[in-house]
Design a protein around this motif. Structure first.
Motif, PDB file in Angstrom:
ATOM      1  N   VAL A 138      19.285  -9.160  63.658  1.00  0.00           N
ATOM      2  CA  VAL A 138      20.109  -8.421  64.398  1.00  0.00           C
ATOM      3  C   VAL A 138      20.904  -7.713  64.029  1.00  0.00           C
ATOM      4  N   GLY A 139      20.843  -6.298  62.792  1.00  0.00           N
ATOM      5  CA  GLY A 139      22.189  -5.532  62.110  1.00  0.00           C
ATOM      6  C   GLY A 139      21.811  -4.245  62.522  1.00  0.00           C
ATOM      7  N   VAL A 140      23.065  -3.960  62.305  1.00  0.00           N
ATOM      8  CA  VAL A 140      23.477  -1.883  63.095  1.00  0.00           C
ATOM      9  C   VAL A 140      24.514  -1.529  61.784  1.00  0.00           C
ATOM     10  N   TYR A 141      23.367  -0.539  61.516  1.00  0.00           N
ATOM     11  CA  TYR A 141      23.789   0.321  60.464  1.00  0.00           C
ATOM     12  C   TYR A 141      23.751   2.252  61.560  1.00  0.00           C
ATOM     13  N   LEU A 142      25.723   2.248  61.244  1.00  0.00           N
ATOM     14  CA  LEU A 142      26.648   3.539  61.451  1.00  0.00           C
ATOM     15  C   LEU A 142      27.348   4.396  60.632  1.00  0.00           C
ATOM     16  N   VAL A 143      26.509   5.321  60.944  1.00  0.00           N
ATOM     17  CA  VAL A 143      26.875   6.435  59.617  1.00  0.00           C
ATOM     18  C   VAL A 143      28.300   7.273  60.614  1.00  0.00           C
ATOM     19  N   ALA A 144      29.385   7.882  60.135  1.00  0.00           N
ATOM     20  CA  ALA A 144      30.249   8.768  60.606  1.00  0.00           C
ATOM     21  C   ALA A 144      30.083   9.848  60.551  1.00  0.00           C
ATOM     22  N   VAL A 145      30.106  10.609  61.501  1.00  0.00           N
ATOM     23  CA  VAL A 145      29.423  11.883  61.576  1.00  0.00           C
ATOM     24  C   VAL A 145      31.075  12.873  61.969  1.00  0.00           C
ATOM     25  N   LYS A 166      17.986   4.571  53.476  1.00  0.00           N
ATOM     26  CA  LYS A 166      16.401   4.289  52.940  1.00  0.00           C
ATOM     27  C   LYS A 166      16.963   3.152  52.054  1.00  0.00           C
ATOM     28  N   LEU A 167      17.321   3.093  50.944  1.00  0.00           N
ATOM     29  CA  LEU A 167      18.222   2.600  49.684  1.00  0.00           C
ATOM     30  C   LEU A 167      18.757   1.036  50.677  1.00  0.00           C
ATOM     31  N   LEU A 168      19.317   1.080  51.240  1.00  0.00           N
ATOM     32  CA  LEU A 168      20.066  -0.050  51.787  1.00  0.00           C
ATOM     33  C   LEU A 168      18.510  -0.727  52.649  1.00  0.00           C
ATOM     34  N   ILE A 169      17.969  -0.283  53.682  1.00  0.00           N
ATOM     35  CA  ILE A 169      16.939  -0.263  54.025  1.00  0.00           C
ATOM     36  C   ILE A 169      15.797  -1.446  53.590  1.00  0.00           C
ATOM     37  N   ILE A 258      17.307   0.775  42.977  1.00  0.00           N
ATOM     38  CA  ILE A 258      14.963  -0.734  44.144  1.00  0.00           C
ATOM     39  C   ILE A 258      14.116  -0.017  42.875  1.00  0.00           C
ATOM     40  N   ASN A 259      13.783  -0.680  42.922  1.00  0.00           N
ATOM     41  CA  ASN A 259      12.367  -0.738  42.324  1.00  0.00           C
ATOM     42  C   ASN A 259      11.095  -1.122  42.850  1.00  0.00           C
ATOM     43  N   ASP A 260      11.133  -0.317  43.298  1.00  0.00           N
ATOM     44  CA  ASP A 260       9.477  -0.201  44.634  1.00  0.00           C
ATOM     45  C   ASP A 260       8.450  -0.087  43.649  1.00  0.00           C
ATOM     46  N   ARG A 261       7.748  -1.264  42.976  1.00  0.00           N
ATOM     47  CA  ARG A 261       6.590  -1.432  42.436  1.00  0.00           C
ATOM     48  C   ARG A 261       5.057  -1.080  43.454  1.00  0.00           C
ATOM     49  N   GLU A 262       5.249  -0.677  44.604  1.00  0.00           N
ATOM     50  CA  GLU A 262       3.837  -0.595  45.140  1.00  0.00           C
ATOM     51  C   GLU A 262       3.351   0.310  44.999  1.00  0.00           C
ATOM     52  N   ARG A 263       4.593   1.331  44.852  1.00  0.00           N
ATOM     53  CA  ARG A 263       4.658   2.948  45.106  1.00  0.00           C
ATOM     54  C   ARG A 263       4.925   3.832  43.600  1.00  0.00           C
ATOM     55  N   GLY A 264       5.626   2.641  42.349  1.00  0.00           N
ATOM     56  CA  GLY A 264       5.657   2.913  41.275  1.00  0.00           C
ATOM     57  C   GLY A 264       6.912   4.098  40.899  1.00  0.00           C
ATOM     58  N   SER A 265       7.603   3.470  42.057  1.00  0.00           N
ATOM     59  CA  SER A 265       8.694   3.940  41.746  1.00  0.00           C
ATOM     60  C   SER A 265      10.719   3.475  41.769  1.00  0.00           C
ATOM     61  N   LEU A 266      11.123   4.399  41.280  1.00  0.00           N
ATOM     62  CA  LEU A 266      12.349   3.627  41.328  1.00  0.00           C
ATOM     63  C   LEU A 266      13.361   4.422  41.002  1.00  0.00           C
ATOM     64  N   HIS A 267      14.321   4.037  42.078  1.00  0.00           N
ATOM     65  CA  HIS A 267      15.798   4.993  42.688  1.00  0.00           C
ATOM     66  C   HIS A 267      17.416   4.557  43.018  1.00  0.00           C
ATOM     67  N   PHE A 268      17.356   4.807  42.333  1.00  0.00           N
ATOM     68  CA  PHE A 268      19.059   5.072  41.745  1.00  0.00           C
ATOM     69  C   PHE A 268      20.177   5.368  42.484  1.00  0.00           C
ATOM     70  N   VAL A 269      21.252   5.349  42.611  1.00  0.00           N
ATOM     71  CA  VAL A 269      22.165   6.295  43.429  1.00  0.00           C
ATOM     72  C   VAL A 269      23.094   6.127  42.519  1.00  0.00           C
ATOM     73  N   VAL A 270      23.386   7.704  43.054  1.00  0.00           N
ATOM     74  CA  VAL A 270      24.072   8.307  41.561  1.00  0.00           C
ATOM     75  C   VAL A 270      25.447   9.026  42.419  1.00  0.00           C
ATOM     76  N   GLU A 271      26.493   8.102  42.111  1.00  0.00           N
ATOM     77  CA  GLU A 271      27.883   9.071  42.554  1.00  0.00           C
ATOM     78  C   GLU A 271      28.159  10.144  41.517  1.00  0.00           C
ATOM     79  N   GLY A 272      29.223  10.914  41.989  1.00  0.00           N
ATOM     80  CA  GLY A 272      30.140  11.929  40.832  1.00  0.00           C
ATOM     81  C   GLY A 272      28.970  13.368  41.222  1.00  0.00           C
ATOM     82  N   GLU A 273      29.872  14.597  40.983  1.00  0.00           N
ATOM     83  CA  GLU A 273      30.032  15.144  41.230  1.00  0.00           C
ATOM     84  C   GLU A 273      28.345  16.273  41.061  1.00  0.00           C
TER      85      GLU A 273
END
Length: 282
Positions: A138-145, A166-169, A258-273
């Motif tokens: 069991v894992g819990v993700y909490l987001v400060a709001v 979504k990427l983490l999960i 992450i590489n989501d091969r089933e959906r043919g998509s790539l997703h990257f975290v981008v930091e900065g302005e």
């Protein structure tokens, strides 16, 4: 979220497919859709549902329910819970807490239906379920709001947290593989050749979107409009020009994603302005 749960009622949980959790991963999003950033959990579940998953993943909109959640966990091999929280950290900060740290059952005399929260549900499930029925992990993700007024809009920081959750999960449940890419100072993204193969065909272009801190690339095959891919190194590394989308950087940047091969998509975290900009998509 713990500090605002007293307004919540039991019995709002609903389940997507499948109806049985036995042997599956159960993802539960908790929160109040009417209270600004407290809606993070349910909204995340809705986005995951729209993307579609197999029968090995159960998506649960836990809403503001408490005790019901304990029964949704029965027989699952893994449970991931998501909720908003109050902390001293900047809004939008994401934490992952092992479930066993939140399984301490409070004095049962303090329980009332409108104060029974998901953390109580974890403790209740640990007490109620047999060893073979309680999830192995069991894992819990909490987001400060901090924006929790009735009728408040979801903040940009909360939307960014949802995109990154979504990427983490997806990484945690193993439906994707980890990848890295490099972004040059001119805004050219360098991709390993192996990432562009779809059903034994080569992607010739990509659709791109940068929104809420996540860069989404959708690999395209055939006569489809998109940003062209080109060979840029002798080892077969491909590049796609994203300078107008991500802005020009002063030095090369390594992006984790992450590489989501089933959906043919790539997703990257981008930091900065430029991380909150929006771009085109096929």
């Amino acid at each position: 979220m713990a500090e605002v749960r007293q307004e919540r009622a039991v019995g709002e949980a609903s389940v997507s497919r499948p109806t049985s959790a036995v042997g599956t991963t159960v993802i539960i999003g908790c929160g109040n859709l009417l209270r600004g950033d407290d809606a993070i959990g349910p909204l995340l579940i809705r986005e995951l549902f729209e993307e579609g998953y197999g029968d090995s993943v159960v998506l649960v909109d836990g809403g503001t329910a408490g005790m019901d959640i304990a029964f949704k966990m029965r027989g699952a091999s893994k449970v991931i819970m998501v909720d908003a929280c109050r902390t001293d950290a900047p809004p939008g900060t994401v934490y992952r807490v092992p479930g066993q740290e939140l399984e301490h059952l409070p004095d049962v005399r303090s329980f009332q239906s409108h104060t029974f929260r998901w953390d109580h549900a974890l403790a209740f499930a640990r007490w109620l379920l047999d060893d073979g029925e309680y999830p192995a992990e069991v894992g819990v993700y909490l987001v400060a709001v901090d924006e929790l007024g009735f009728g408040d809009e979801l903040s940009t920081r909360a939307r960014r947290a949802i995109a990154q959750l979504k990427l983490l999960i997806k990484r945690e449940i193993g439906v994707v593989e980890d990848v890295t890419a490099s972004l040059s100072a001119s805004g050219c993204l360098h991709l390993p050749l192996r990432l562009t193969t779809i059903a034994d065909r080569r992607a010739v272009s990509v659709g791109a979107r940068l929104e809420y801190g996540v860069l989404d690339l959708f690999l395209l095959v055939g006569e489809v409009a998109g940003r062209p891919l080109k060979v840029i190194d002798s080892d077969g590394t491909l590049g796609v020009e994203l300078g107008d989308l991500v802005g020009v950087r002063h030095e090369q940047t390594t992006l984790s994603g992450i590489n989501d091969r089933e959906r043919g998509s790539l997703h990257f975290v981008v930091e900065g302005e430029h991380a909150g900009a929006s771009g085109d998509r096929p």
